[in-house]
Write an enzyme that holds these catalytic residues in place. Structure first.
Site, PDB file in Angstrom:
ATOM      1  CG  ASP A 229       4.217  -7.618   5.591  1.00 19.37           C
ATOM      2  OD1 ASP A 229       5.227  -6.942   5.344  1.00 19.37           O
ATOM      3  OD2 ASP A 229       3.275  -7.760   4.781  1.00 19.37           O
ATOM      4  CG  HIS A 234       1.426  -0.896   7.738  1.00 18.71           C
ATOM      5  ND1 HIS A 234       2.407   0.054   7.585  1.00 18.71           N
ATOM      6  CD2 HIS A 234       1.557  -1.744   6.675  1.00 18.71           C
ATOM      7  CE1 HIS A 234       3.100  -0.200   6.484  1.00 18.71           C
ATOM      8  NE2 HIS A 234       2.601  -1.274   5.925  1.00 18.71           N
TER       9      HIS A 234
END
Length: 484
Positions: A229, A234
């Site tokens: 995730d 990111h």
């Protein structure tokens, strides 16, 4: 320029929580091109007016300064339309095609804000319906796949349906003002580039901390975890922004070529480094901001015996001439002590100390990503309290708060990225080979966890994760930035 933006998943969480507020802010700022249509697509049986009323009701959860007045929303709502679709039915794509053919928009954006399992279906059906013409751009949300094989399968399907220049793989961290200013800081100024190398930098920390739990995403998160995730996208994108070489120009592929080199230079994992340099955790019941919160396994939609990680900390290196030997520490987690995302670049001490400085004091550049955007440069200087001892130094900092300097109405991440899609700018989007390289690097960690009988280490909600995370970095005489 006319545009149609088709939002698959138009009644979903992402649509009303992020995308519609971002589109409204662009409308308010006058940057959303006039004559556009925003077409929500979902299985709900709604009229255009009912959809507009639904979106209006959701703006009640937006912060006050960003809520529309009745008049503002009425003008914005004129752009909103709705089409009921079952994404598995070819005839529904024919209806979408007819709706789009009512006028010939200069640009058509297909934003796929659905479960990743539907990405290939949507791409194939759009191509079959002839909705992959050159003026069409498709936006794919992360996570793109569950592992390297599934990511490749999705990218292969996308390649059969769309050209790479039509595909916008979105990572909203790249749209944050502070990340954009990181590129400007590095490549628009002469000050830092001579220092941006192993001879001058001691270590780099990247932290993406959340104080929230899984909220209403328990079932999804339990199949995903923090590594997929947050780290695979990111965190690694932030690492690339810090570690990449200067591109030859500001064009999209020049930037993405340099990011790809960083990903390919990351040290491969071995059994020893996996055991020593990777920590995973899972939160238990505790307290956040004075409120008692349940443990991860007590969250709605989560398996009571779940081994899914809600925290990851790891150490890696970029094996090239610029960065060889410099540790990069990445950390992310849910239900941590505070919401805090930052990059901390710690410089090496002066080679010969002629002044007395506090223990552990160091020159640091801090790039704050959330909850506020800004830059801090931590230095040592002689303060007023050192008048009697001219050879003693105290920590001081230069602080650039983007809200104070540029105003609180700056363009948000999703607003910036949505406008870039409409304008066809790919600079802040991820290319398929970048994404596959990131999956290739994290896959040995996933494989190791499958055979790890221990499972994630528990940590109490409201803390900074399992103690093993602090022990990992302490082995090199360091500590995480909030402990400094």
């Amino acid at each position: 320029m006319s545009f149609d933006l088709v939002l698959f998943g138009g009644t979903g969480d992402l649509a009303w929580r992020k995308l519609m507020p971002a589109l409204f802010q662009a409308f308010r700022h006058g940057t959303l091109p006039e004559g556009g249509r925003i077409i929500g697509v979902a299985r709900d049986d709604l009229s255009h007016e009912q959809y507009r009323a639904l979106i209006a009701s959701r703006f009640g959860g937006v912060e006050l300064a960003k809520r529309p007045s009745e008049d503002e929303f009425a003008r914005f709502a004129a752009m909103l339309h709705f089409l009921r679709m079952d994404l598995s039915r070819p005839e529904d794509y024919a209806r979408l095609s007819s709706m789009l053919n009512e006028r010939q928009a200069d640009t058509v954006v297909m934003y796929v804000a659905t479960a990743p399992s539907l990405f290939t279906t949507v791409c194939e059906q759009l191509a079959s319906a002839g909705l992959n013409q050159p003026q069409v751009r498709i936006v794919l949300e992360k996570p793109l796949g569950h592992d390297l094989a599934s990511n490749r399968a999705i990218n292969e399907t996308v390649r059969h349906s769309f050209q790479e220049k039509q595909v916008f793989r979105i990572d909203h961290y790249l749209g944050k003002p502070s990340v954009q200013n990181l590129f400007a800081l590095r490549f628009g100024n002469a000050l830092f580039e001579p220092l941006w190398r192993r001879e001058n930098i001691s270590n780099i920390q990247i932290t993406i901390a959340e104080d929230l739990g899984v909220e209403k995403r328990g079932a999804f998160y339990d199949q995903t975890g923090a590594l997929r995730d947050m780290v695979q996208n990111h965190a690694l994108q932030l690492l690339c922004a810090i570690g990449m070489e200067p591109p030859i120009n500001a064009h999209a592929d020049a930037i993405r070529d340099e990011k790809l080199k960083v990903l390919r230079s990351l040290k491969p994992w071995t059994a020893e480094t996996l055991s020593q340099h990777v920590v995973r955790g899972q939160y238990t019941a505790g307290g956040v901001n004075g409120t008692a919160v349940p443990g991860y396994r007590e969250e709605s939609g989560v398996d009571p015996q779940s081994r899914t990680e809600t925290f990851v900390a790891l150490r890696t290196e970029i094996a090239n001439w610029r960065w060889a030997g410099v540790p990069f520490y990445l950390r992310t987690g849910k239900r941590l002590a505070s919401r805090d995302a930052r990059i901390v670049v710690t410089f090496r001490p002066a080679p010969h100390a002629i002044f007395k400085a506090p223990m552990g004091a160091a020159n640091r550049l801090v790039i704050n990503l959330q909850p506020r955007d800004g830059l801090e440069l931590h230095l040592l200087a002689q303060g007023q309290d050192n008048r009697r001892n001219a050879q003693s130094l105290s920590p001081v900092q230069l602080d650039l708060d983007f809200d104070r300097r540029f105003g609180s109405e700056r363009v948000g991440a999703y607003e910036r990225l949505l406008l870039d899609v409409i304008d066809g700018r790919l600079n802040l989007f991820v290319r398929s080979d970048e994404q596959e390289e990131a999956w290739r690097w994290v896959e040995p960690i996933l494989d190791a966890w499958k055979s790890d009988a221990q499972g994630p280490r528990p940590y109490v909600a409201g803390t900074w994760g399992p103690s093993a995370s602090s022990a990992m970095i302490a082995r090199e005489g360091l500590c995480w930035s909030e402990e400094a």
